[in-house]
Design a protein around this motif. Structure first.
Motif: not given
Length: 178
Positions: A124-130, A175-177
């Motif tokens: 979730a944090g990566k998605a919020i940044l990516a 980027l999430l992967l």
């Protein structure tokens, strides 16, 4: 009387009768024209601001985005500003926090903190940044192409806007992967 009203000649007759050369020849007309029908009064300079504020309240407001159907062009513009501001706040916020407490916000401590989080929170944090990063990056390239004179037609603006949205989705997943 009725004949000139029916034909709309009233203003023309008054204008002809009160021409400057006719008024100058006839002293009776001169006295009528010279009188003011509007009363004026002197006001202090402080009243000017009050009058201006009252006039501003009575002005009609310009068309607002709430009455228009959402369009890709202005939604993309708003999203570009929001993502740019959000990413800037995160970057400068972290930099200031690091300046204030370098031991707490060192790379080792940040990596250890993130390592201890559950997997769902990490994604979730990566998605919020990516997502904002990807959108702002691709939309920045779109703006550079506009500066070069490309995609300036309505069709070009929409096709490049949809391309930005598609590339944002693909690169966010990429980027999430990582």
């Amino acid at each position: 009387m009725l004949a000139h009203r029916a034909l709309g000649l009233g203003p023309a007759l008054r204008q002809a009768a009160l021409r400057p050369r006719n008024v100058a020849r006839n002293p009776a007309l001169h006295n009528i024209v010279a009188k003011r029908s509007v009363q004026t009064e002197s006001l202090p300079p402080s009243a000017a601001q009050e009058i201006l504020n009252k006039q501003r309240l009575r002005r009609p407001s310009s068309p607002h985005f709430t009455i228009y159907q959402p369009q890709l062009t202005w939604l993309g513009s708003i999203a570009n500003r929001v993502t740019g501001a959000g990413l800037s706040v995160l970057l400068y916020g972290y930099a200031l926090a690091y300046l204030v407490a370098p031991d707490t916000f060192s790379s080792v401590n940040v990596v250890d903190f993130i390592h201890g989080l559950p997997e769902g929170v990490k994604y979730a944090g990566k998605a919020i940044l990516a997502a904002p990063f990807a959108f702002h990056s691709w939309n920045g390239l779109r703006h550079l192409s506009w500066d070069a004179g490309k995609f300036l037609t309505l069709k070009g603006a929409y096709s490049s806007g949809y391309a930005v949205l598609g590339l944002t989705a693909v690169s966010t997943v990429g980027l999430l992967l990582l």
